[in-house]
Motif scaffolding. Structure first.
Motif, PDB file in Angstrom:
ATOM      1  N   LYS A  45      -9.952  -2.310   0.372  1.00  0.00           N
ATOM      2  CA  LYS A  45      -9.132  -3.272  -0.365  1.00  0.00           C
ATOM      3  C   LYS A  45      -9.530  -4.719  -0.006  1.00  0.00           C
ATOM      4  O   LYS A  45      -9.622  -5.588  -0.866  1.00  0.00           O
ATOM      5  N   TYR A  99      -7.521   0.262   3.675  1.00  0.00           N
ATOM      6  CA  TYR A  99      -7.265  -1.174   3.852  1.00  0.00           C
ATOM      7  C   TYR A  99      -8.582  -1.958   3.823  1.00  0.00           C
ATOM      8  O   TYR A  99      -8.688  -3.013   3.197  1.00  0.00           O
ATOM      9  N   ILE A 149       0.855  -1.201   0.000  1.00  0.00           N
ATOM     10  CA  ILE A 149       0.000   0.000   0.000  1.00  0.00           C
ATOM     11  C   ILE A 149       0.884   1.242   0.000  1.00  0.00           C
ATOM     12  O   ILE A 149       1.797   1.364   0.829  1.00  0.00           O
ATOM     13  N   LYS A 200     -10.951  -7.579  -2.416  1.00  0.00           N
ATOM     14  CA  LYS A 200     -10.247  -8.860  -2.511  1.00  0.00           C
ATOM     15  C   LYS A 200     -11.219 -10.028  -2.326  1.00  0.00           C
ATOM     16  O   LYS A 200     -11.106 -11.057  -2.961  1.00  0.00           O
TER      17      LYS A 200
END
Ligand SMILES: C[S@@+](CC[C@H](N)C(=O)[O-])C[C@H]1O[C@@H](n2cnc3c(N)ncnc32)[C@H](O)[C@@H]1O
Length: 365
Positions: free
Chosen positions: A238, A235, A188, A242
């Motif tokens: 993300k 985060y 990141i 995912k």
């Protein structure tokens, strides 16, 4: 004589609304003929300088919503008005050429650099920059940073453990001064303005939190509280991606304008960004998850009252059954746990280390 109070209020009598460093600045600036001068004030936390200099209509550079509220309150209780348009939020520069800049040197050297950059841009050979600090917080970096921008850098004698730094004659800048930096952790990379929390690296407590945090498919409305550059929210988005989960409604809130502007650079524009020091503008019983690495100091002051107020507000903004997840330094457990236990029905230890603890607190269904 004006009255100056702190905002937010505190029960800690050792925390004052101004210091000897503010008094020394004011004393020095009052030695000059200020009429008609373009005066700019940086980092005037509660408004001591701006209120005392109100008749000269200074430009007040602000970095925090709580600071703006303190200024509003202190002008009001003294029967004064802030000149319309004279509050300028970082990283905007002050308008026009500066005759006198007053800078209370912040803890973050990166923020000091940003103040000097903005001042330097609007300075000429007649500009005087008066900086002040408490001697116990002096670091050679302060002088080095000042010398980047000004030829003349002189320290005053100490008075009541405070000192001034006088800067004159802006230098021609040889190298480009960057106002943003990049921070990288794992895969990141985020951008942030100079002076935003944990410059140059992602905070260790935050890393510990993210390494131990699991997303929950059912959580659709999420608040990253005290978001800084937005790393926690980033985060989480993300992780949802995912796992092919639909994107949650993500809100990010911070008291620092530079933090909010940094988060805006890092996260999609459909997120909700809140520049505030409280959750007053958010709906009650609304969030499935509020997650935070909460603040426990402001500049050089340690003050857990701010985080404890945020815990209480978080409880009100969570849906029944919602969860509040936080990471903190172990030494704060004695202060935080009793407050959390009084609010939440169920508290689980998610992870701990010699330095940090992560708790998950559930609001009753
Ligand atoms: C420990 S840092 C965490 C920042 C970011 N979440 C991270 O993990 O890197 C705490 C943040 O709280 C912000 N802050 C301080 N007081 C606040 C308040 N009353 N309301 C909201 N944010 C606040 C600071 O500006 C800072 O960005």
């Amino acid at each position: 004589m004006y009255t100056i109070v702190r905002y937010p209020e505190t029960k800690n009598n050792s925390l004052k609304p101004w210091s000897a460093a503010d008094e020394l600045l004011l004393e020095r600036v009052n030695e000059q003929n200020l009429s008609g001068k373009n005066i700019v004030v940086f980092n005037d936390r509660f408004g001591y300088l701006s209120v005392n200099l109100n008749s000269f209509e200074p430009w007040i550079i602000t970095g925090y919503r709580s600071q703006e509220k303190a200024l509003e309150r202190n002008f009001k209780i003294n029967g004064l008005d802030i000149e319309p348009g004279h509050i300028i939020r970082l990283p905007e520069p002050p308008p026009g050429k500066i005759d006198i800049a007053l800078i209370r040197i912040p803890k973050s050297i990166e923020l000091f650099r940003l103040f000097l950059y903005l001042t330097h841009e609007k300075s000429d050979e007649n500009t005087e920059v008066i900086c002040s600090f408490m001697t116990k917080y002096f670091s050679p970096q302060i002088l080095k940073t000042a010398e980047l921008f000004f030829e003349y850098v002189e320290q005053s004698k100490a008075k009541k453990k405070a000192r001034l730094l006088i800067l004159k004659n802006p230098k021609e800048l040889k190298t480009e001064i960057k106002l943003t930096e990049q921070v990288t952790w794992k895969n990141i990379t985020l951008k942030q303005y100079s002076g935003v929390f944990s410059s140059s690296r992602i905070d260790f407590a935050t890393r510990f939190l993210l390494e131990n945090f699991r997303v929950n498919v059912n959580e659709k409305r999420i608040l990253d509280l005290a978001a800084g550059n937005g790393i926690i929210g980033y985060y989480i988005l993300k992780e949802y991606k995912k796992q092919n989960l639909p994107q949650p409604e993500l809100h990010l809130l911070d008291d620092s304008v530079l933090a909010v502007k940094s988060a805006e650079m890092n996260l999609p524009s459909k997120c909700f960004f809140h520049y505030n020091d409280t959750l007053e503008d958010l709906k009650e019983n609304y969030f499935d998850l509020i997650i935070t690495n909460p603040p426990f100091h402001f500049e050089h002051e340690i003050n857990t009252e701010i985080s404890i107020n945020l815990f209480k507000e978080s409880f009100a903004k969570l849906k029944p059954g919602g969860r509040f997840v936080l990471v903190f330094n172990r030494h704060l457990a004695g202060k935080y746990k009793p407050v959390l236990k009084a609010l939440f029905q169920k508290i689980t230890l998610v992870a701990d280390s010699p330095k940090y603890m992560i708790l998950e607190c559930r609001k009753q269904k």
